[in-house]
Design an enzyme around this catalytic site. Structure first.
Site, mmCIF file in Angstrom:
data_model
loop_
_atom_site.group_PDB
_atom_site.id
_atom_site.type_symbol
_atom_site.label_atom_id
_atom_site.label_comp_id
_atom_site.label_asym_id
_atom_site.label_seq_id
_atom_site.Cartn_x
_atom_site.Cartn_y
_atom_site.Cartn_z
ATOM 1 N N ARG A 51 78.786 68.863 118.496
ATOM 2 C CA ARG A 51 80.051 69.580 118.581
ATOM 3 C C ARG A 51 80.372 70.388 117.337
ATOM 4 N NH1 ARG A 51 83.429 64.608 120.097
ATOM 5 N NH2 ARG A 51 82.342 64.229 118.132
ATOM 6 N N ASP A 53 81.010 73.518 114.943
ATOM 7 C CA ASP A 53 81.737 74.761 115.206
ATOM 8 C C ASP A 53 80.886 76.008 115.123
ATOM 9 O OD1 ASP A 53 84.401 73.709 115.375
ATOM 10 O OD2 ASP A 53 84.165 73.197 113.255
ATOM 11 N N TYR A 111 75.783 66.245 105.345
ATOM 12 C CA TYR A 111 76.182 67.657 105.388
ATOM 13 C C TYR A 111 76.241 68.192 103.971
ATOM 14 C CZ TYR A 111 77.777 67.548 110.289
ATOM 15 O OH TYR A 111 77.847 67.475 111.645
ATOM 16 N N ARG A 204 84.758 69.664 106.498
ATOM 17 C CA ARG A 204 85.539 70.823 106.064
ATOM 18 C C ARG A 204 86.873 70.399 105.465
ATOM 19 N NH1 ARG A 204 85.191 74.703 111.207
ATOM 20 N NH2 ARG A 204 86.817 75.759 110.021
#
Lengths: 251, 251
Positions: A51, A53, A111, A204
């Protein structure tokens, strides 16, 4: 049936995220199209981070699919790389045990978030980074990272959005951030976040907090308050997608 | 009149090279347009490497222009960066002596040529590199580089093309390559070429020779023959523009 695991690298800037959406170019659609064309049969994939972005990149995204084909792995990889767009490639291909599932079997994901921190934008180094022109205090960012590292309820770092609630109601909003590092090389600052799982937009939103701390706009003692609030509105704005890269998945 | 020196960084992939051409997006046109709009008067620039091809990038391209304006350098830089496209930026701005000319005053230029050497393409690291899927022997490439380094007649490394003849007839085709290095970091091979001047396509043709040597398709003892031939047809095909970056200019 064989269960095959692919490690994909991609530049996400031309895609509307990973998950299929009618009428839009997505990574799932591009990969399933290449697989279906190669095997001449409909193939569906599951992904480690299904999922992500629009605009998010991957150095190692893992997917798996089932097939009855007996073709050699090496030939499947070659065929897929010829069928996929330039911006996506199959870096690795492996046979996986029948029970392997690219999403549910994940143990750890890493990440990276890239910030270009210089008064002037960099067309070469800043292409996949968020541009912060004003000064950032990396020492303060590291102290902020030290507070967020570890096992916490990250509800304040979870945006509302499709799947976000479903996932957090199933597993709750407690996650363990095992590694949270801040490195500077010239104008490029790299945040590395490793955890056993991530809430919707969690990286984020963590990047947003570290950047606010580095700018001096967020007192370090406020960070524990943000965690304790368990409310998204308590934390600063998240950082944009273009700086985000899925760097590694461990099973 | 002030003489102002700008150091530009750009991603060349969206441009038809540096030099102005009617009806095409070029770097010269983009920079002169931003300058003319900022100063509200027609401004012309001279560039260190004014004839680079479509697709060539720059970490440091130097240009200069004259102006009667008394505006502060800092404000000129800010204004230009706001007017230029995202893929170009003014990294540095300086006052230069009246006699400074971005092209004729050059003492040394450094180019980098990037090769992505892995069986599988890399959408993230290979974006601005030439993809060579087969094995390359970096040791052989270094030995080939050792032969090309130094003062030679590089006529065999000069393509025919606009300006090429004019320039070589004026200065001849002897150049001094002061540095020619081959480095590998994972799949990425970087060739660094520093010289007092470059003939048309000289770096791409040197890269072509080093890659052919690394592939084992060119015997090292043939390289001196290529130099001695003083004939472009004696050397292998040049490497494509996308791997080339103008890295530094010294005056």
């Amino acid at each position: 049936m064989r269960n095959i695991k692919l490690t994909l690298e991609y530049d996400g800037s031309g895609f509307f995220g990973f998950q299929k959406q009618p009428g839009r170019a997505t990574l799932q659609e591009a990969v399933e199209k290449a697989l279906s064309s190669f095997f001449d049969a409909k193939v569906k994939i599951a992904a480690a981070s299904g999922r992500t972005d629009a605009g998010v990149h991957a150095l190692e995204q893992v997917v798996n699919f089932k097939t009855a084909s007996t073709r050699e792995l090496r030939l499947i990889q070659k065929g897929l790389n010829a069928l996929l767009p330039e911006s996506v490639s199959v870096r690795k291909i492996e046979e996986a045990p029948a029970e392997f599932h690219a999403r549910y079997s994940v143990k750890l994901k890493t990440y990276e978030y890239h910030v270009w921190n210089d008064p002037v934008r960099s067309p070469l180094f800043g292409l996949r980074a968020f541009h912060v022109p004003g000064p950032l205090d990396v020492g303060r960012m590291r102290r902020a990272a030290g507070i967020l590292k570890g096992r916490h309820d990250f509800r304040s770092f979870c945006d509302a959005g499709s799947g976000a609630l479903a996932d957090s109601s199933r597993r709750g909003t407690v996650r363990t951030v095992k590694r949270l590092e801040v490195k500077r090389q010239g104008g490029l600052i790299t945040l590395t976040v490793e955890a056993d799982g991530f809430l919707y937009h969690m990286v984020r939103n963590i990047a947003g907090v570290l950047i606010a701390a580095g700018r001096g706009r967020l007192a370090l003692k406020k960070i524990r308050d943000i965690l304790n609030a368990r409310d998204r509105r308590a934390a600063p704005q998240g950082a944009p997608a273009r700086g985000l890269v899925l760097a590694r998945v461990r099973y």
